[in-house]
Each structure stands twice: as C-alpha cells, then as structure tokens.
Design a protein around this motif. Sequence first.
Motif, mmCIF file in Angstrom:
data_model
loop_
_atom_site.group_PDB
_atom_site.id
_atom_site.type_symbol
_atom_site.label_atom_id
_atom_site.label_comp_id
_atom_site.label_asym_id
_atom_site.label_seq_id
_atom_site.Cartn_x
_atom_site.Cartn_y
_atom_site.Cartn_z
ATOM 1 N N ALA A 245 0.835 -1.206 0.000
ATOM 2 C CA ALA A 245 0.000 0.000 0.000
ATOM 3 C C ALA A 245 0.869 1.256 0.000
ATOM 4 O O ALA A 245 0.566 2.245 -0.686
ATOM 5 C CB ALA A 245 -0.930 -0.008 1.198
ATOM 6 N N ASP A 255 -4.738 3.753 -5.003
ATOM 7 C CA ASP A 255 -4.768 2.870 -3.843
ATOM 8 C C ASP A 255 -4.079 1.550 -4.187
ATOM 9 O O ASP A 255 -3.652 1.322 -5.333
ATOM 10 C CB ASP A 255 -6.211 2.622 -3.362
ATOM 11 N N HIS A 256 -3.984 0.691 -3.188
ATOM 12 C CA HIS A 256 -3.356 -0.619 -3.325
ATOM 13 C C HIS A 256 -4.018 -1.431 -4.442
ATOM 14 O O HIS A 256 -3.360 -2.139 -5.222
ATOM 15 C CB HIS A 256 -3.470 -1.330 -1.971
#
Length: 280
Positions: A245, A255-256
């Motif tokens: 992350a 985002d991840h």
Amino acid sequence: MDGDPTSRDSQQCAGRGRGVLYPARLPTFRRVSSPPAVADLVRWFWIPEWDLPDGRASRQHLIAFPALNLVVERGDLAPPDMVGLSGPTTRASYRDLTGRGWAVGALLRPAAVPLFTKDPLALVDQYLALALPELRNPVVKAMCGQGPAQQRHSRSVDAFTTWLADRGPAPDEEALLANRLADVIDLDREVLRVQDAAVQVGVSVRTVQRLARRYLGVSVGALIRRRRLQEAAERLRFDATLDIATLAAELDYSDHAHLTRDFRTTLGITPSRYRGDAAG
C-alpha cells in the motif's frame, strides 16, 4: 529526481535495473552504453549468452521497455544467425532459452524508429525477422571470434554501431524532440499524465500525442504505466519489508487495488505473488 533527467549520462544509466523480472535467473548478461556515434539512436546495447545442459531450459521473464529492439541472435530456437526487430510490448513476456546461444540487441530510441518503419503502431507486440546480412555478418564474426567475452562484446557493439551510424541521415529536430519526450516520461517520476509531459518538453498536448504516434508506437499513458510497473517490480524485489500500500502511494496509484490490478493485467500475477517468486 536528482539532476537533469534528460542529460546523456542519465539516459545511459537510468532504468538499467528495470525490465528484467527475475534477474537471478539470467544467463550471462551485459548492458553496454551507447557509443557517441549512435547515442541519439540507441539507449544501450544488451548482450546475453547462455550454455545450458541438454534437457535444461531457462525461462526469461520481461516487462520490457516499450520501445523497438533490433537484435542479432544465435540459438537453438532461432534460425542460424537471424536478425529480428521487436516492437513495443503491451504486456509481460517470456522466452525459454535452451542449448547454447547469444544475442546482441540495441534498445532503440524514438529517433531511430523512422529508419525501420513509418508506422510503429503496426509493430506493437510483433517480432519480425529481417534480412540484414550487412548487419548480421560482422556482428556474428565479432561474437564468434577469439578472446574473452568483454572483447567479443566490444567488437560486436562496434560492428553494430558502424552499421547503424551509416543507416540513414542524422535525426532531425522532431526526432530529437521525440527522444526528449521519451526520456522525460521514463526518467521523471513527477510526470503522471500527458499534460505533465507536454509541460516538461515545452510543447502542446496535441504535439505530444502526435510524437507518440509517429515515434513511440504506444500512448504516453502506456509509457507512464510501464515506468511505474517496472519501478514497482524492482522495489519489490529488493525490499522484502516494503508495504505494498505504501509502494502504491509512492508511485501515485490511487490505492493498493489499482497497483494490484495493473500487476495482474500486465504480469498476470499479484505484487505479493511476484515478490515471493522473485525471492525464490
């Protein structure tokens, strides 16, 4: 990023740890800086050699730089002493090496593209065999000659350089601008969209898009995504404690999940799986 991202030294050295997904599995492999005579045409030369026992294979996985490669090669799976032109790729690829062989490849800069095609889009994900004995023969002679590997490699690069330098006229201003565009996209982590590239190069978005079509064969967005994926893979290989992350945020993914999606789409595996495979 420290220093001028478009300086010649930066062009030659930056990114050399990227592209190969599993470096520990490589056969003998060397990258050679482009000589001044073809510095506007070639980013670097790359030379693998392998000699594997009968029944053994070495699978080489790549997330290649999205550019053309011109390659002279000899190996069990290729016609004797062939020359190939590899177009920009849109996904990870692999090749199984067997027996004994070698290759001498040139990672071409955008300014070299008009020497080989008027339509780089037609070469995307393609590998074309070329009849170029005037290139093939001196490179084969150099690689198969006497002496240690470094001397043979130097002679082969000299032969390749001589042929390429005589291939056509020097790049014009537009071709050199395309080089600068590619350098900025590949070396400047602050370039995240086509507008950023246009500002850095000092041209309009429309001009950037035209240069990409004529000289790169892939969109600016695709180049940026490839740079980020190459960097993500390199950092995952070398830092077993790096949080995915955190890595996604540092590479400006939202985002991840978006980093994982790009990994799956291009490499076919998740970042976590890749890190485990690369460490194995």
